[in-house]
Design a protein around this motif. Structure first.
Motif, PDB file in Angstrom:
ATOM      1  N   CYS A  44       0.829  -1.202   0.000  1.00  0.00           N
ATOM      2  CA  CYS A  44       0.000   0.000   0.000  1.00  0.00           C
ATOM      3  C   CYS A  44       0.869   1.260   0.000  1.00  0.00           C
ATOM      4  N   SER A  45       1.890   1.263  -0.878  1.00  0.00           N
ATOM      5  CA  SER A  45       2.814   2.395  -0.899  1.00  0.00           C
ATOM      6  C   SER A  45       2.883   3.124  -2.237  1.00  0.00           C
ATOM      7  N   LEU A  67      -5.494   4.794   5.003  1.00  0.00           N
ATOM      8  CA  LEU A  67      -4.328   4.934   4.119  1.00  0.00           C
ATOM      9  C   LEU A  67      -4.689   4.590   2.677  1.00  0.00           C
ATOM     10  N   GLU A  70      -6.717   7.318   1.095  1.00  0.00           N
ATOM     11  CA  GLU A  70      -5.877   8.447   0.665  1.00  0.00           C
ATOM     12  C   GLU A  70      -5.144   8.133  -0.628  1.00  0.00           C
ATOM     13  N   MET A  71      -4.605   6.917  -0.698  1.00  0.00           N
ATOM     14  CA  MET A  71      -3.864   6.526  -1.906  1.00  0.00           C
ATOM     15  C   MET A  71      -4.781   6.527  -3.127  1.00  0.00           C
ATOM     16  N   ASP A  73      -7.009   8.479  -3.849  1.00  0.00           N
ATOM     17  CA  ASP A  73      -7.154   9.841  -4.387  1.00  0.00           C
ATOM     18  C   ASP A  73      -6.012  10.179  -5.334  1.00  0.00           C
ATOM     19  N   CYS A  74      -4.992   9.323  -5.370  1.00  0.00           N
ATOM     20  CA  CYS A  74      -3.773   9.656  -6.124  1.00  0.00           C
ATOM     21  C   CYS A  74      -3.504   8.694  -7.268  1.00  0.00           C
TER      22      CYS A  74
ATOM     23  N   TRP B 325      11.830   7.742  -5.337  1.00  0.00           N
ATOM     24  CA  TRP B 325      10.967   7.512  -4.171  1.00  0.00           C
ATOM     25  C   TRP B 325      11.297   6.177  -3.524  1.00  0.00           C
ATOM     26  N   TRP B 327      10.229   3.611   0.296  1.00  0.00           N
ATOM     27  CA  TRP B 327       9.356   3.482   1.457  1.00  0.00           C
ATOM     28  C   TRP B 327       9.936   2.510   2.474  1.00  0.00           C
ATOM     29  N   ASP B 329       8.393   0.268   6.146  1.00  0.00           N
ATOM     30  CA  ASP B 329       7.342   0.008   7.131  1.00  0.00           C
ATOM     31  C   ASP B 329       8.005  -0.396   8.438  1.00  0.00           C
ATOM     32  N   LYS B 334       4.100   3.993   8.344  1.00  0.00           N
ATOM     33  CA  LYS B 334       4.601   3.911   6.987  1.00  0.00           C
ATOM     34  C   LYS B 334       5.377   5.185   6.696  1.00  0.00           C
ATOM     35  N   GLN B 336       7.364   7.222   3.798  1.00  0.00           N
ATOM     36  CA  GLN B 336       7.559   7.310   2.349  1.00  0.00           C
ATOM     37  C   GLN B 336       8.418   8.532   2.052  1.00  0.00           C
ATOM     38  N   LYS B 357       0.860  11.672  11.907  1.00  0.00           N
ATOM     39  CA  LYS B 357       0.399  11.749  10.527  1.00  0.00           C
ATOM     40  C   LYS B 357       0.853  13.103   9.994  1.00  0.00           C
ATOM     41  N   ASN B 375       2.739   8.060   7.615  1.00  0.00           N
ATOM     42  CA  ASN B 375       1.312   7.722   7.519  1.00  0.00           C
ATOM     43  C   ASN B 375       0.522   8.751   6.709  1.00  0.00           C
ATOM     44  N   SER B 376       1.149   9.305   5.686  1.00  0.00           N
ATOM     45  CA  SER B 376       0.483  10.313   4.852  1.00  0.00           C
ATOM     46  C   SER B 376       0.742  10.035   3.378  1.00  0.00           C
ATOM     47  N   PRO B 377       0.197   8.909   2.889  1.00  0.00           N
ATOM     48  CA  PRO B 377       0.505   8.518   1.513  1.00  0.00           C
ATOM     49  C   PRO B 377       0.068   9.526   0.462  1.00  0.00           C
ATOM     50  N   ALA B 378      -1.006  10.273   0.754  1.00  0.00           N
ATOM     51  CA  ALA B 378      -1.461  11.243  -0.250  1.00  0.00           C
ATOM     52  C   ALA B 378      -0.434  12.368  -0.383  1.00  0.00           C
ATOM     53  N   MET B 381       2.334  11.010  -2.572  1.00  0.00           N
ATOM     54  CA  MET B 381       2.010  10.905  -3.999  1.00  0.00           C
ATOM     55  C   MET B 381       1.999  12.281  -4.662  1.00  0.00           C
ATOM     56  N   VAL B 382       1.419  13.273  -3.983  1.00  0.00           N
ATOM     57  CA  VAL B 382       1.357  14.616  -4.568  1.00  0.00           C
ATOM     58  C   VAL B 382       2.761  15.236  -4.574  1.00  0.00           C
ATOM     59  N   ARG B 384       5.572  13.821  -5.032  1.00  0.00           N
ATOM     60  CA  ARG B 384       6.325  13.339  -6.198  1.00  0.00           C
ATOM     61  C   ARG B 384       6.055  14.214  -7.416  1.00  0.00           C
ATOM     62  N   LYS B 385       4.793  14.607  -7.566  1.00  0.00           N
ATOM     63  CA  LYS B 385       4.440  15.468  -8.710  1.00  0.00           C
ATOM     64  C   LYS B 385       4.959  16.892  -8.515  1.00  0.00           C
ATOM     65  N   LYS B 406      -2.841  19.089  -3.359  1.00  0.00           N
ATOM     66  CA  LYS B 406      -3.105  18.931  -4.794  1.00  0.00           C
ATOM     67  C   LYS B 406      -3.302  20.267  -5.508  1.00  0.00           C
TER      68      LYS B 406
END
Lengths: 107, 412
Positions: A44-45, A67, A70-71, A73-74, B325, B327, B329, B334, B336, B357, B375-378, B381-382, B384-385, B406
């Motif tokens: 889940c990464s 988690l 949230e993922m 959404d991306c 990138w 990661w 655990d 988590k 990242q 978080k 613990n903030s995967p969003a 992901m953002v 990275r962009k 975003k």
């Protein structure tokens, strides 16, 4: 054994049977199903194992945790009602015959 | 055109990515993969995480199903060793003395654990962790163990420490420097993680190096630290970094630094030889010095450079251009990482540290160049962009969680 059917963009599909406890992602990898990248190997990464679960099957699965939500959404392809990360979907006798569609792109 | 042969030395992520991308991009010749491992390519990250804890079994480790090699016509050889390269004749030599020609050679030889040369390092219950064989052995030994000593406060060591706590073992981590994960993380985040490990019952000893490992009369072991104090345990795991496997390349005259030096297409200094994976150092467009070859040691770097090298082999070169990138655990968190730590001048916190978080954003002037998310995967992901698009952001905006991350992205 639980079954999962992968539907590709062109409408073609493949059904595979796996041991209970296997994730949908792992089922895809073990059976060389194209379109599931799973760059992080199922932790889940990375959001590259996105699938659309058919509406009829959604209720068979426990909902996405925070988690995963949230993922989702991306993801590169659009998030829809059936969107899930396949590494978080564990197949069991309860999930029976699950059908998932592969999105247009993962990366 | 006669049939070309792509010969790949290695049997892990880089080797498999090289082979599968070459096929994906239309390579029609022979693909031969020479691996010195006992198993077909498998996932390594879980070896110190879910495989060790028992959450994932060995059946879940292979990177592809068995039929993949047949379907893609990839000729995989296990337990086979390449001992020399002759670039002039475009040949490799095997340990049995036989030679084989290539048109393209891909060096995906990976890395090996850095050895700690102290007395007792080769004792039976002292472990290094790199391969599935290593992990199987350690996992078996943990069943009857109650105390473990981990030497090295890096990713492998801390992941093993986390799993061992979950399994109920007493865990001591020895770190020779003044903080954990110092090469990878900003100091403040290292301190946060250290506090979390302590809360979970891991004893972390900083500025503490192992001098000797001894077997006691009752069969238990002791790691003797720099002040002479013994740390009693049943198993020892050493995780003090990795060394790139570049001996073959060096002997064949390829340019090497720490790693086999390549460009963004995996080209080495010798024609028709490419390299990718943990053995390859290559320049990264997102580094503070974009010319400097870097050894990133990550799945992402491995996959993306192997793809670039495969594109070169088929004559449609697409250089590496991805934001790095990574990661990890540990316990229930988590971590990242996006971008590269070096070049970050100051750090901005976004999110709730107490709730565990949050993200730390590394800034260079007004641009985000790195992001460390807990613990903030969003966020990750953002980020990275944001790094990729080199977007400028005001610090006060970045700190404000009411403003969606975003929303800083360029609209398409």
């Amino acid at each position: 054994m639980p079954k999962v059917t992968f539907v590709q963009l062109d409408g073609s599909s493949k059904t595979v049977e796996v041991k209970a406890g296997t994730s949908v992602m792992a089922a895809a990898i073990q059976n060389n199903i194209p379109g599931i990248e799973a760059e992080c190997g199922g932790s889940c990464s990375c959001a590259t194992c996105h699938v659309y679960v058919s509406t009829a099957d959604l209720s068979k699965l426990s909902p996405a945790d925070e988690l995963e939500d949230e993922m989702l959404d991306c993801t590169i392809s659009q998030r829809l009602d059936g969107s899930r990360l396949s590494c978080q979907l564990i197949l069991s006798e309860d999930t029976a015959d699950l059908t998932v569609s592969i999105p247009e792109a993962q990366v | 055109m006669t049939s070309q042969r792509l010969l790949i030395v290695g049997g892990s992520y880089a080797a498999l990515q090289m082979a599968s991308s070459a096929r994906e991009f239309g390579f029609a010749g022979e693909i031969t993969m020479i691996s010195n491992e006992d198993h077909p390519p498998y996932q390594r990250p879980p070896l110190s995480k879910s495989y060790l804890s028992g959450k994932l079994d060995a059946a879940g480790l292979p990177l592809v199903g068995d039929s993949f090699y047949r379907d893609k016509q990839i000729d995989l050889h296990l337990r086979k060793e390449v001992v020399a390269i002759n670039p002039k004749r475009r040949e490799v030599q095997y340990s049995n003395g036989l030679s084989e020609p290539y048109d393209w050679l891909a060096l995906c030889t990976g890395a090996r654990p850095r050895r700690l040369s102290i007395p007792g390092e080769t004792l039976p219950n002292v472990h290094y962790l790199r391969t599935l064989t290593d992990a199987k052995k350690l996992k078996k030994k943990l069943i009857d163990s109650t105390r473990i000593c981990v030497i090295g406060g890096g990713f492998i060591g801390l992941e093993v420490a986390s799993v061992c706590r979950q399994l109920g073992l007493e865990v001591t981590v020895l770190e020779a420097s003044s903080g954990i994960l110092r090469r990878a993380l900003p100091h403040a985040l290292g301190m946060f993680l250290m506090a979390r490990h302590k809360q979970e019952g891991v004893s972390i000893r900083l500025n503490c190096s192992a001098k000797e490992i001894k077997v006691n009369l009752d069969g238990t072991m002791s790691v003797i630290i720099n002040n002479g104090e013994p740390i009693d345990c049943d198993q020892v795991v050493i995780g003090v970094g990795a060394e790139p496997n570049q001996q073959l390349a060096e002997a064949a005259g390829l340019r090497c630094a720490r790693g086999i030096v390549t460009d963004g297409l995996g080209n080495t200094s010798v024609e028709r030889i490419v390299a990718a994976g943990d053995c390859a150092a290559f320049p990264n467009p997102f580094a503070a010095d974009p010319e400097q070859p870097l050894l990133l040691e990550s799945i992402q770097a491995t996959r993306d450079l192997a793809r670039a090298a495969a594109s070169l082999v088929v004559g449609k070169p697409e250089p590496y251009k991805a934001v790095p990138w990574f990661w990890s655990d540990q316990h229930d968190f988590k971590l990242q990482i996006a971008g590269l730590y070096r070049g970050s001048e100051k750090f901005v916190i976004r999110g709730d540290v107490r709730a565990q978080k949050f993200s730390l954003f590394g800034m260079h002037q007004s641009r985000i160049v790195s992001a460390f998310s807990i613990n903030s995967p969003a966020d990750h992901m953002v980020a990275r962009k944001l790094i990729e698009e080199k977007i400028s952001i005001e610090v006060t905006h970045l700190e404000d969680t009411d403003v969606k991350l975003k929303s800083f992205l360029r609209k398409e």
